[in-house]
Design an enzyme around this catalytic site. Structure first.
Site, PDB file in Angstrom:
ATOM      1  CE  LYS A 200      44.517  27.905  36.641  1.00 36.62           C
ATOM      2  NZ  LYS A 200      44.335  28.791  35.460  1.00 36.62           N
ATOM      3  CG  HIS A 219      40.522  34.289  30.990  1.00 38.71           C
ATOM      4  ND1 HIS A 219      41.838  34.690  31.170  1.00 38.71           N
ATOM      5  CD2 HIS A 219      40.070  33.991  32.244  1.00 38.71           C
ATOM      6  CE1 HIS A 219      42.156  34.614  32.445  1.00 38.71           C
ATOM      7  NE2 HIS A 219      41.099  34.205  33.136  1.00 38.71           N
ATOM      8  CG  ASP A 221      37.971  34.795  36.115  1.00 36.59           C
ATOM      9  OD1 ASP A 221      38.775  34.455  35.220  1.00 36.59           O
ATOM     10  OD2 ASP A 221      38.329  35.336  37.181  1.00 36.59           O
ATOM     11  CG  HIS A 275      41.358  38.792  33.840  1.00 38.44           C
ATOM     12  ND1 HIS A 275      40.010  38.540  33.770  1.00 38.44           N
ATOM     13  CD2 HIS A 275      41.895  37.717  34.471  1.00 38.44           C
ATOM     14  CE1 HIS A 275      39.739  37.375  34.336  1.00 38.44           C
ATOM     15  NE2 HIS A 275      40.870  36.851  34.770  1.00 38.44           N
TER      16      HIS A 275
END
Length: 333
Positions: A200, A219, A221, A275
């Protein structure tokens, strides 16, 4: 289309930002960041001749932090520089050229150029545009989402991918041994040779009110591990003891996030890191995370060797695709 892209909005925003980018007070970086303190996330030298020390550092960081940075990782600085150069070059193309790579409407795949990613509570938006495409294994690659410009885009990405395998295997090997498993078992549990490398590129244009907006909200991962290269603009924050701190930028280091699938496979011995990303008033921040994802139909659960009567499973076993669907749509797991 351009009006929906954050890059387009940023070009017209000089003093204020649209309402949908203003976070609630419990999320605003201006109110929730611990000021003047940079989090000393563990920094681990992957070329340390004292292998035991390196192993213990990785295990400790994965248990107690969920995030660490690695240096002397074997990926040449020049390879990282070229990856960054071509990614930045793509986002500086004319808007109509970038739109050729837009994620098709209604697509079930995540790949392509876009802005909105997941369901956000209160309809808020993140101050970021992105490009997703898979870079490994070859059969998973769809080149229609790889930019043709800059012309060296493909070569730079392939070169980076080639150098990444060693880092991936080293990290998984250490994490596996840290659980008392054989060196290959943790990687096997999350996909082994079928592990999908999903790149990404996050592009965070300058934002007139960085105290109010977020590049990416908080969030963990979904992947097993994330290997991230940032540019030199501060922005990554990690949550520690319920507080948000800036993570120190180290040139040419790779930032490693423990993801949900490693937390699950380790039955909670390793922790995925909470994070988020802040934005900058003057400068563009760009980051290149590679998410190491299990194949979508692989079932991931606590490793059988880590579960017994004294230590029952703390997580459900489910297909990775189901896990992602629940998480992106905010459905309890």
């Amino acid at each position: 289309m351009e009006g929906e892209r954050v890059q387009g909005i940023a070009n017209f925003s000089t003093e204020t930002i649209p309402e949908e980018f203003i976070r609630s007070t419990n999320e605003q970086p201006g109110l929730t960041t611990v000021p003047g303190t940079v989090l000393d996330v563990p920094v681990i030298d992957l070329s340390d001749p004292d292998e035991k020390k390196m192993l213990e550092a990785i295990i400790d960081a994965s248990r107690n932090w969920g995030i660490f940075q690695v240096v002397n990782h074997g990926i040449p600085d020049e390879v990282i520089r070229k990856l960054q150069e071509v990614g930045k070059g793509f986002f500086e193309l004319p808007q109509e050229e970038k739109e050729l790579y837009a994620k098709p409407p209604g697509s079930q795949s995540i790949e392509g150029y876009g802005t909105q990613l997941q369901k956000e509570l209160q309809g808020k938006k993140a101050w970021v545009d992105h490009l997703f495409h898979r870079i490994w294994p070859p059969r998973e690659i769809n080149y229609q989402f790889w930019p043709k410009n800059p012309p060296s885009y493909r070569e730079a990405n392939e070169e980076y991918t080639k150098h990444m395998h060693g880092v991936v295997d080293k990290l998984f090997g250490c994490l596996s041994v840290g659980l008392g498993l054989e060196g290959h078992e943790l990687k096997e549990a999350v996909g082994g040779e079928n592990l999908v490398y999903l790149l990404k590129i996050n592009y965070y244009p300058p934002c007139p009110r960085p105290d109010l907006a977020l590049g990416v909200p908080s969030h963990t991962d979904m992947s097993s591990l994330t290997i991230l290269v940032p540019n030199d603009v501060q922005g990554l924050q990690a949550n520690r003891d319920g507080h948000w701190y800036d993570v120190k930028y180290i040139p040419n280091a790779l930032i490693i996030h423990i993801g949900d699938q490693v937390e699950i496979a380790s039955n909670g011995m390793y922790r995925s890191v909470l994070h988020r990303t802040t934005v900058n008033k003057e400068q563009t921040r760009i980051s290149w995370p590679v998410f190491l994802e299990p194949p979508s139909d692989l079932e991931v659960g606590p490793h059988p060797k880590l579960v017994n009567e004294a230590n029952p499973p703390k997580y459900k076993t489910k297909k990775y695709s189901e896990y992602c669907y629940c998480k992106l749509n905010k459905i309890p797991q």
